[in-house]
Design a protein around this motif. Structure first.
Motif, PDB file in Angstrom:
ATOM      1  N   ASP A 314      33.332 -38.040 -11.560  1.00  0.00           N
ATOM      2  CA  ASP A 314      33.730 -37.607 -10.219  1.00  0.00           C
ATOM      3  C   ASP A 314      34.899 -38.440  -9.708  1.00  0.00           C
ATOM      4  N   ARG A 315      34.938 -39.710 -10.064  1.00  0.00           N
ATOM      5  CA  ARG A 315      36.004 -40.602  -9.593  1.00  0.00           C
ATOM      6  C   ARG A 315      37.299 -40.371 -10.364  1.00  0.00           C
ATOM      7  N   LEU A 316      37.209 -40.033 -11.642  1.00  0.00           N
ATOM      8  CA  LEU A 316      38.394 -39.986 -12.495  1.00  0.00           C
ATOM      9  C   LEU A 316      38.874 -38.576 -12.811  1.00  0.00           C
ATOM     10  N   GLY A 317      38.091 -37.545 -12.499  1.00  0.00           N
ATOM     11  CA  GLY A 317      38.497 -36.194 -12.868  1.00  0.00           C
ATOM     12  C   GLY A 317      37.703 -35.139 -12.148  1.00  0.00           C
ATOM     13  N   TYR A 318      37.661 -33.927 -12.713  1.00  0.00           N
ATOM     14  CA  TYR A 318      36.905 -32.825 -12.124  1.00  0.00           C
ATOM     15  C   TYR A 318      36.493 -31.851 -13.237  1.00  0.00           C
ATOM     16  N   THR A 319      35.668 -30.870 -12.885  1.00  0.00           N
ATOM     17  CA  THR A 319      35.092 -29.895 -13.809  1.00  0.00           C
ATOM     18  C   THR A 319      34.271 -30.604 -14.880  1.00  0.00           C
ATOM     19  N   ARG A 320      33.152 -31.153 -14.470  1.00  0.00           N
ATOM     20  CA  ARG A 320      32.298 -31.884 -15.396  1.00  0.00           C
ATOM     21  C   ARG A 320      31.461 -30.945 -16.262  1.00  0.00           C
ATOM     22  N   THR A 321      31.198 -31.343 -17.486  1.00  0.00           N
ATOM     23  CA  THR A 321      30.254 -30.639 -18.346  1.00  0.00           C
ATOM     24  C   THR A 321      29.286 -31.668 -18.914  1.00  0.00           C
ATOM     25  N   VAL A 322      28.064 -31.228 -19.128  1.00  0.00           N
ATOM     26  CA  VAL A 322      27.054 -32.087 -19.729  1.00  0.00           C
ATOM     27  C   VAL A 322      26.565 -31.400 -20.994  1.00  0.00           C
ATOM     28  N   ASP A 323      26.660 -32.105 -22.113  1.00  0.00           N
ATOM     29  CA  ASP A 323      26.308 -31.546 -23.412  1.00  0.00           C
ATOM     30  C   ASP A 323      25.203 -32.423 -24.020  1.00  0.00           C
ATOM     31  N   ILE A 324      24.046 -31.815 -24.297  1.00  0.00           N
ATOM     32  CA  ILE A 324      22.898 -32.544 -24.826  1.00  0.00           C
ATOM     33  C   ILE A 324      22.534 -31.928 -26.177  1.00  0.00           C
ATOM     34  N   ALA A 325      22.441 -32.749 -27.204  1.00  0.00           N
ATOM     35  CA  ALA A 325      22.175 -32.198 -28.533  1.00  0.00           C
ATOM     36  C   ALA A 325      21.387 -33.195 -29.369  1.00  0.00           C
ATOM     37  N   THR A 326      20.615 -32.664 -30.300  1.00  0.00           N
ATOM     38  CA  THR A 326      19.965 -33.476 -31.326  1.00  0.00           C
ATOM     39  C   THR A 326      20.720 -33.245 -32.623  1.00  0.00           C
ATOM     40  N   ARG A 327      21.414 -34.272 -33.084  1.00  0.00           N
ATOM     41  CA  ARG A 327      22.233 -34.140 -34.283  1.00  0.00           C
ATOM     42  C   ARG A 327      21.415 -34.510 -35.521  1.00  0.00           C
ATOM     43  N   THR A 328      21.563 -33.719 -36.562  1.00  0.00           N
ATOM     44  CA  THR A 328      20.859 -34.014 -37.813  1.00  0.00           C
ATOM     45  C   THR A 328      21.866 -34.020 -38.949  1.00  0.00           C
ATOM     46  N   ALA A 335      22.421 -37.081 -28.917  1.00  0.00           N
ATOM     47  CA  ALA A 335      23.783 -37.263 -28.402  1.00  0.00           C
ATOM     48  C   ALA A 335      23.869 -36.676 -26.995  1.00  0.00           C
ATOM     49  N   LEU A 336      24.452 -37.424 -26.070  1.00  0.00           N
ATOM     50  CA  LEU A 336      24.616 -37.005 -24.680  1.00  0.00           C
ATOM     51  C   LEU A 336      26.078 -37.208 -24.306  1.00  0.00           C
ATOM     52  N   THR A 337      26.755 -36.132 -23.901  1.00  0.00           N
ATOM     53  CA  THR A 337      28.188 -36.201 -23.605  1.00  0.00           C
ATOM     54  C   THR A 337      28.464 -35.671 -22.206  1.00  0.00           C
ATOM     55  N   VAL A 338      29.274 -36.409 -21.446  1.00  0.00           N
ATOM     56  CA  VAL A 338      29.794 -35.955 -20.156  1.00  0.00           C
ATOM     57  C   VAL A 338      31.299 -35.768 -20.326  1.00  0.00           C
ATOM     58  N   GLY A 339      31.769 -34.546 -20.146  1.00  0.00           N
ATOM     59  CA  GLY A 339      33.190 -34.253 -20.295  1.00  0.00           C
ATOM     60  C   GLY A 339      33.815 -33.894 -18.973  1.00  0.00           C
ATOM     61  N   TYR A 340      35.095 -34.215 -18.823  1.00  0.00           N
ATOM     62  CA  TYR A 340      35.798 -33.866 -17.586  1.00  0.00           C
ATOM     63  C   TYR A 340      37.285 -33.795 -17.848  1.00  0.00           C
ATOM     64  N   TYR A 341      38.017 -33.152 -16.918  1.00  0.00           N
ATOM     65  CA  TYR A 341      39.470 -33.137 -16.943  1.00  0.00           C
ATOM     66  C   TYR A 341      39.970 -34.210 -15.988  1.00  0.00           C
ATOM     67  N   GLY A 342      40.837 -35.061 -16.475  1.00  0.00           N
ATOM     68  CA  GLY A 342      41.355 -36.134 -15.647  1.00  0.00           C
ATOM     69  C   GLY A 342      41.942 -37.214 -16.525  1.00  0.00           C
ATOM     70  N   ARG A 343      41.609 -38.448 -16.238  1.00  0.00           N
ATOM     71  CA  ARG A 343      42.127 -39.566 -17.014  1.00  0.00           C
ATOM     72  C   ARG A 343      40.971 -40.464 -17.441  1.00  0.00           C
ATOM     73  N   GLY A 374      42.215 -34.046 -25.847  1.00  0.00           N
ATOM     74  CA  GLY A 374      43.392 -33.269 -25.479  1.00  0.00           C
ATOM     75  C   GLY A 374      43.991 -33.799 -24.199  1.00  0.00           C
ATOM     76  N   PRO A 375      45.117 -33.208 -23.751  1.00  0.00           N
ATOM     77  CA  PRO A 375      45.751 -33.661 -22.509  1.00  0.00           C
ATOM     78  C   PRO A 375      44.790 -33.574 -21.322  1.00  0.00           C
ATOM     79  N   GLN A 376      44.617 -34.666 -20.632  1.00  0.00           N
ATOM     80  CA  GLN A 376      43.742 -34.766 -19.462  1.00  0.00           C
ATOM     81  C   GLN A 376      42.283 -34.409 -19.764  1.00  0.00           C
ATOM     82  N   GLN A 377      41.879 -34.437 -21.046  1.00  0.00           N
ATOM     83  CA  GLN A 377      40.498 -34.166 -21.417  1.00  0.00           C
ATOM     84  C   GLN A 377      39.833 -35.474 -21.843  1.00  0.00           C
ATOM     85  N   VAL A 378      38.698 -35.750 -21.232  1.00  0.00           N
ATOM     86  CA  VAL A 378      37.996 -37.008 -21.511  1.00  0.00           C
ATOM     87  C   VAL A 378      36.533 -36.690 -21.792  1.00  0.00           C
TER      88      VAL A 378
END
Length: 395
Positions: A314-328, A335-343, A374-378
């Motif tokens: 929220d502080r560094l970007g916008y359009t958050r996504t939350v990705d939860i997966a069990t990797r085998t 694996a738990l990932t929070v993605g956003y557009y920003g820096r 990617g550009p502005q993708q974190v």
């Protein structure tokens, strides 16, 4: 704001028709509680820029809006030669939008691509003569800009056309922000009323439903199988009522451990309590069934990691996504990932959130990393150590 105000009836017929099309679409749009970021405004924005492009006789048009990321803007809609720019993030500094913010009025730029004040996106987009009008909220705060542009070397826009363009932008944006604000207030009232109703239903029906379900389960266990069909209508009604009152997670308690479990319940709760008050736009993706036998302390730590990651996004970007997966791969990992557009975080930022994430990772085990695909993708990701499933019970 231009040097003088033009009444709506003074707008030429072409501009009036374009404005009417925008207002008509706005009246039929389904707006939620996201303000001007509501997906229901996409069609309205398209008509806004398309009408401006046609009326001004320009090759391109775009509406550019502020985002919850200081120093950046988002092109909400674009048409004509620059249509592919829709959705892109551009820096505020060195943009045409920055000029209107500084001047607080609509302006003409003779050659945007070569103007030393517009060193960013205008050059890349190949815009020559342009007109840019500021967009303001009901309270007078700068929201962004409406731009029309012609290719380099084309004729400049007449001064009279600038006044028509500015008035068109003002009237359209006044209506759009008023509708968005009203929709947000209504959504907030509905949400508050729903929360109050849910609380009352929990208090009034919770214990009774639980007691009825317990008695039904006892009858089911004690009655001979031939009498079980007689209990089906009652159990079906109880399940439907619990689902309506308490939500889908509680609709089928028998499947809670397998399909949701304490971990997913905690993660969804964190997304709700952290993301909703901040009005985050999040997409939650759960790829596989999650482990249901994790210790309570581990579930708590994972929930705390997600909360801090969301606040950083929220502080560094916008359009958050939350990705939860069990990797085998050769072993099973969470694996738990929070993605956003920003820096991504920088050394100049407050170090406390990153330190907290690393501290939690040290307690949980596994690794914590930050990627920029990617550009502005974190992406901020925590990957657990290999999961240890309980050994099967011996007969």
């Amino acid at each position: 704001m231009t040097s003088r105000s033009i009444a709506a009836t003074e707008l030429p017929t072409t501009w009036q028709r374009a404005l009417t099309a925008v207002l008509t679409a706005l009246a039929g749009a389904e707006l939620g509680g996201s303000g001007i970021n509501s997906p229901g405004l996409a069609g309205v924005f398209s008509l806004l820029v398309d009408g401006a492009r046609r009326c001004a006789g320009s090759g391109s048009a775009a509406v550019t809006l502020c985002v919850p990321l200081p120093g950046w803007l988002r092109i909400a809609a674009a048409t004509g030669d620059g249509a592919e720019w829709t959705g892109r993030l551009i820096p505020l500094e060195g943009s045409v939008s920055a000029l209107t913010r500084r001047e607080s009025q609509a302006i003409r730029v003779a050659d945007t691509a070569s103007d030393p004040r517009t060193v960013q996106s205008a050059r890349k987009a190949g815009i020559g003569p342009s007109m840019v009008a500021p967009l303001y909220t009901e309270t007078g705060e700068w929201d962004g800009t409406l731009l029309v542009g012609r290719p380099p070397g084309a004729d400049q826009f007449p001064a009279a056309e600038l006044e028509f363009f500015a008035e068109y932008a003002r009237q359209a944006w006044t209506a759009i922000t008023a509708a968005a604000t009203t929709a947000a207030r209504i959504e907030a009232r509905h949400a508050a009323a729903h929360d109050r109703l849910t609380t009352v239903l929990h208090e009034v029906t919770g214990h009774d439903l639980a007691a009825i379900q317990f008695v039904t389960e006892q009858l089911h266990a004690q009655l001979p199988p031939r009498h079980w069909p007689q209990l089906t209508p009652l159990t079906t009604a109880i399940t439907a009522t619990r689902q309506h009152v308490f939500g889908a997670l509680e609709a089928d308690p028998a499947n809670t451990a397998d399909e949701t479990g304490p971990l997913l319940t905690r993660l969804l709760h964190t997304c709700s309590t952290v993301a909703r008050p901040l009005e985050l736009v999040e997409q939650i993706t759960v790829h596989d069934p999650l482990p249901g036998e994790l210790p309570a302390t581990t579930v708590d730590l994972i929930g705390r990691w997600l909360a801090i990651a969301l606040l950083m996004a929220d502080r560094l970007g916008y359009t958050r996504t939350v990705d939860i997966a069990t990797r085998t791969t050769t072993q099973e990992q969470l694996a738990l990932t929070v993605g956003y557009y920003g820096r991504p975080p920088s050394p100049e930022d407050d170090a406390a959130p990153l330190t907290a994430l690393q501290t939690i990772t040290d307690e949980l085990g596994g690794i914590h990393r930050i990627d920029t695909p990617g550009p502005q993708q974190v992406r901020m990701t925590w990957i657990s150590d290999p999961l240890r499933r309980p050994a099967p019970a011996l007969d």
